[in-house]
Design a protein around this motif. Sequence first.
Motif, PDB file in Angstrom:
ATOM      1  N   PHE A  63       0.834  -1.202   0.000  1.00 56.11           N
ATOM      2  CA  PHE A  63       0.000   0.000   0.000  1.00 56.11           C
ATOM      3  C   PHE A  63       0.872   1.257   0.000  1.00 56.11           C
ATOM      4  O   PHE A  63       1.912   1.309   0.658  1.00 56.11           O
ATOM      5  N   THR A  64       0.426   2.265  -0.725  1.00 59.56           N
ATOM      6  CA  THR A  64       1.062   3.581  -0.743  1.00 59.56           C
ATOM      7  C   THR A  64       0.092   4.591  -0.147  1.00 59.56           C
ATOM      8  O   THR A  64      -1.043   4.717  -0.616  1.00 59.56           O
ATOM      9  N   VAL A  65       0.524   5.296   0.896  1.00 64.43           N
ATOM     10  CA  VAL A  65      -0.335   6.248   1.598  1.00 64.43           C
ATOM     11  C   VAL A  65       0.234   7.648   1.393  1.00 64.43           C
ATOM     12  O   VAL A  65       1.421   7.891   1.639  1.00 64.43           O
ATOM     13  N   THR A  66      -0.615   8.550   0.936  1.00 66.25           N
ATOM     14  CA  THR A  66      -0.210   9.930   0.680  1.00 66.25           C
ATOM     15  C   THR A  66      -1.109  10.882   1.458  1.00 66.25           C
ATOM     16  O   THR A  66      -2.338  10.778   1.383  1.00 66.25           O
ATOM     17  N   ALA A  67      -0.504  11.778   2.213  1.00 63.60           N
ATOM     18  CA  ALA A  67      -1.224  12.850   2.896  1.00 63.60           C
ATOM     19  C   ALA A  67      -0.876  14.156   2.202  1.00 63.60           C
ATOM     20  O   ALA A  67       0.303  14.426   1.937  1.00 63.60           O
ATOM     21  N   ARG A  68      -1.878  14.949   1.882  1.00 62.62           N
ATOM     22  CA  ARG A  68      -1.603  16.207   1.186  1.00 62.62           C
ATOM     23  C   ARG A  68      -2.454  17.330   1.758  1.00 62.62           C
ATOM     24  O   ARG A  68      -3.550  17.108   2.290  1.00 62.62           O
ATOM     25  N   GLY A  69      -1.938  18.526   1.664  1.00 58.37           N
ATOM     26  CA  GLY A  69      -2.679  19.721   2.029  1.00 58.37           C
ATOM     27  C   GLY A  69      -2.875  20.588   0.795  1.00 58.37           C
ATOM     28  O   GLY A  69      -2.223  20.385  -0.234  1.00 58.37           O
ATOM     29  N   GLU A  70      -3.766  21.554   0.877  1.00 59.61           N
ATOM     30  CA  GLU A  70      -3.982  22.462  -0.251  1.00 59.61           C
ATOM     31  C   GLU A  70      -4.365  23.841   0.264  1.00 59.61           C
ATOM     32  O   GLU A  70      -5.236  23.983   1.125  1.00 59.61           O
ATOM     33  N   LEU A  71      -3.689  24.844  -0.275  1.00 57.53           N
ATOM     34  CA  LEU A  71      -3.971  26.234   0.042  1.00 57.53           C
ATOM     35  C   LEU A  71      -4.056  27.002  -1.269  1.00 57.53           C
ATOM     36  O   LEU A  71      -3.075  27.076  -2.013  1.00 57.53           O
ATOM     37  N   THR A  72      -5.229  27.549  -1.577  1.00 58.80           N
ATOM     38  CA  THR A  72      -5.446  28.324  -2.796  1.00 58.80           C
ATOM     39  C   THR A  72      -5.964  29.700  -2.421  1.00 58.80           C
ATOM     40  O   THR A  72      -6.879  29.822  -1.594  1.00 58.80           O
ATOM     41  N   ARG A  73      -5.386  30.714  -3.024  1.00 62.45           N
ATOM     42  CA  ARG A  73      -5.829  32.084  -2.820  1.00 62.45           C
ATOM     43  C   ARG A  73      -5.878  32.795  -4.170  1.00 62.45           C
ATOM     44  O   ARG A  73      -5.005  32.601  -5.015  1.00 62.45           O
ATOM     45  N   GLY A  74      -6.900  33.622  -4.358  1.00 64.60           N
ATOM     46  CA  GLY A  74      -7.014  34.339  -5.615  1.00 64.60           C
ATOM     47  C   GLY A  74      -8.165  35.329  -5.599  1.00 64.60           C
ATOM     48  O   GLY A  74      -8.764  35.616  -4.548  1.00 64.60           O
ATOM     49  N   ARG A  75      -8.492  35.862  -6.784  1.00 64.43           N
ATOM     50  CA  ARG A  75      -9.567  36.838  -6.953  1.00 64.43           C
ATOM     51  C   ARG A  75     -10.427  36.454  -8.148  1.00 64.43           C
ATOM     52  O   ARG A  75      -9.965  35.785  -9.071  1.00 64.43           O
ATOM     53  N   TRP A  76     -11.689  36.894  -8.135  1.00 65.13           N
ATOM     54  CA  TRP A  76     -12.574  36.709  -9.271  1.00 65.13           C
ATOM     55  C   TRP A  76     -13.360  37.995  -9.510  1.00 65.13           C
ATOM     56  O   TRP A  76     -13.549  38.810  -8.603  1.00 65.13           O
ATOM     57  N   SER A  77     -13.812  38.163 -10.757  1.00 58.92           N
ATOM     58  CA  SER A  77     -14.654  39.303 -11.099  1.00 58.92           C
ATOM     59  C   SER A  77     -15.682  38.857 -12.127  1.00 58.92           C
ATOM     60  O   SER A  77     -15.414  37.989 -12.960  1.00 58.92           O
ATOM     61  N   LEU A  78     -16.868  39.468 -12.053  1.00 56.68           N
ATOM     62  CA  LEU A  78     -17.985  39.107 -12.934  1.00 56.68           C
ATOM     63  C   LEU A  78     -18.648  40.376 -13.423  1.00 56.68           C
ATOM     64  O   LEU A  78     -18.886  41.310 -12.650  1.00 56.68           O
ATOM     65  N   SER A  79     -18.929  40.426 -14.717  1.00 54.72           N
ATOM     66  CA  SER A  79     -19.689  41.536 -15.279  1.00 54.72           C
ATOM     67  C   SER A  79     -20.734  40.989 -16.230  1.00 54.72           C
ATOM     68  O   SER A  79     -20.486  40.026 -16.961  1.00 54.72           O
ATOM     69  N   ASP A  80     -21.922  41.584 -16.206  1.00 55.76           N
ATOM     70  CA  ASP A  80     -23.036  41.092 -17.010  1.00 55.76           C
ATOM     71  C   ASP A  80     -23.917  42.281 -17.366  1.00 55.76           C
ATOM     72  O   ASP A  80     -23.881  43.334 -16.716  1.00 55.76           O
ATOM     73  N   SER A  81     -24.704  42.110 -18.396  1.00 54.56           N
ATOM     74  CA  SER A  81     -25.657  43.139 -18.819  1.00 54.56           C
ATOM     75  C   SER A  81     -27.060  42.564 -18.731  1.00 54.56           C
ATOM     76  O   SER A  81     -27.333  41.501 -19.294  1.00 54.56           O
ATOM     77  N   LEU A  82     -27.952  43.251 -18.017  1.00 49.38           N
ATOM     78  CA  LEU A  82     -29.328  42.807 -17.827  1.00 49.38           C
ATOM     79  C   LEU A  82     -30.263  43.718 -18.609  1.00 49.38           C
ATOM     80  O   LEU A  82     -30.267  44.939 -18.429  1.00 49.38           O
ATOM     81  N   ASP A  83     -31.032  43.124 -19.511  1.00 51.30           N
ATOM     82  CA  ASP A  83     -31.997  43.883 -20.303  1.00 51.30           C
ATOM     83  C   ASP A  83     -33.278  44.034 -19.492  1.00 51.30           C
ATOM     84  O   ASP A  83     -34.042  43.097 -19.319  1.00 51.30           O
ATOM     85  N   ALA A  84     -33.506  45.254 -18.967  1.00 53.01           N
ATOM     86  CA  ALA A  84     -34.680  45.512 -18.114  1.00 53.01           C
ATOM     87  C   ALA A  84     -35.822  46.132 -18.902  1.00 53.01           C
ATOM     88  O   ALA A  84     -36.747  46.690 -18.321  1.00 53.01           O
ATOM     89  N   GLY A  85     -35.777  46.070 -20.234  1.00 54.25           N
ATOM     90  CA  GLY A  85     -36.839  46.639 -21.048  1.00 54.25           C
ATOM     91  C   GLY A  85     -36.673  48.117 -21.307  1.00 54.25           C
ATOM     92  O   GLY A  85     -37.535  48.759 -21.889  1.00 54.25           O
TER      93      GLY A  85
END
Length: 342
Positions: A89-111
């Motif tokens: 058997f092979t046993v692996t322990a791992r950690g994970e640290l992710t950091r970042g940014r996101w942005s969203l832009s959209d256009s809504l047709d309100a009539g």
Amino acid sequence: MLGWLGGRLRLERLGPLALHLSAYGGRSAEAAGGSWLNGSFGARLSRRLGRLRAGGRLEVFGLDYSEPFSYRAYGFTAEPRLTRTFGSFTVTARGELTRGRWSLSDSLDAGTAEPIDLTADGSIALTGGGVLVARSLGPAWLEASATAYDARNGQVDGTFASLGASAAFSLDRIELDLGATLWSTPLDTELGLDATLSSRLGDRVIAYATVEKTATDPLYGSPGSVTASFGVSWRLAARRLSAAAPVVELAEAVGSGRKVRFQLPAGDAERVALAGTFTDWEPRAMRRSGDRWILELVLEPGLHQFVFLLDGDRWYVPDHAPGIVDDGWGRRNASLVIVQEK
């Protein structure tokens, strides 16, 4: 319907370090669909520390999606790992640290005469890790895993936990990978399934078909989906930046035979095994020593054929291995001759 195209550049012979650069883009075939481009640059490091193998990866990534809305994300991931073998058997322990940014832009047709522009942005944060237990069983490589993450992505925040199992089978040039993962997400309990069938059409070309049912993504918070894809992966070129160490080295005589040292550069494989006529084609695990995988055996006089097994599911023969021959089933084997000592 959608299509995508991309590539990957990998540098493996940098001692215990391996670098990669990848970029992929795609577009929906539907008029209302969108297009995207994503890429990453990272490094993997692996070192032997006594009976443990320590390593990990550091990667920066970016994603750009456009039409009918615009979404961008970027950040970095650090993933430390510790691996130890207990018998088969092979046993692996791992950690994970992710950091970042996101942005969203959209256009809504309100009539109205002018659409309403909507914008939002936030942070990406993923913290957690898991344990992976694996072993080979005949021609199969079996894995079981458990993971847990605390996710902050602005879409679905909270705790994600999973239990998973997978199996990889290799037969000649055909490989089959099956997996199932049960997720507990902030929304519900979700089941992820995947199956991939691949075939090596040559030394550089692999054709594959994948069917996948995903769960909610803890990194981006995107909902799960069901997809089927077909594609071809083509290795355009490979070049050694330095002289490669010999795959086989003959040592002192032992009885009527010889001690033989098999070795392979570390690359990015987590596990490497050796299989050949002298093992009845059953994989024998190799040990990691610095930037190489090594196994020493005593072979009797005669002609011997062998291959390396990477991560339990990929048969591999280096281009500079001795006596490369076709095994008659569309796969290459390396070979060597042991001459009886007088």
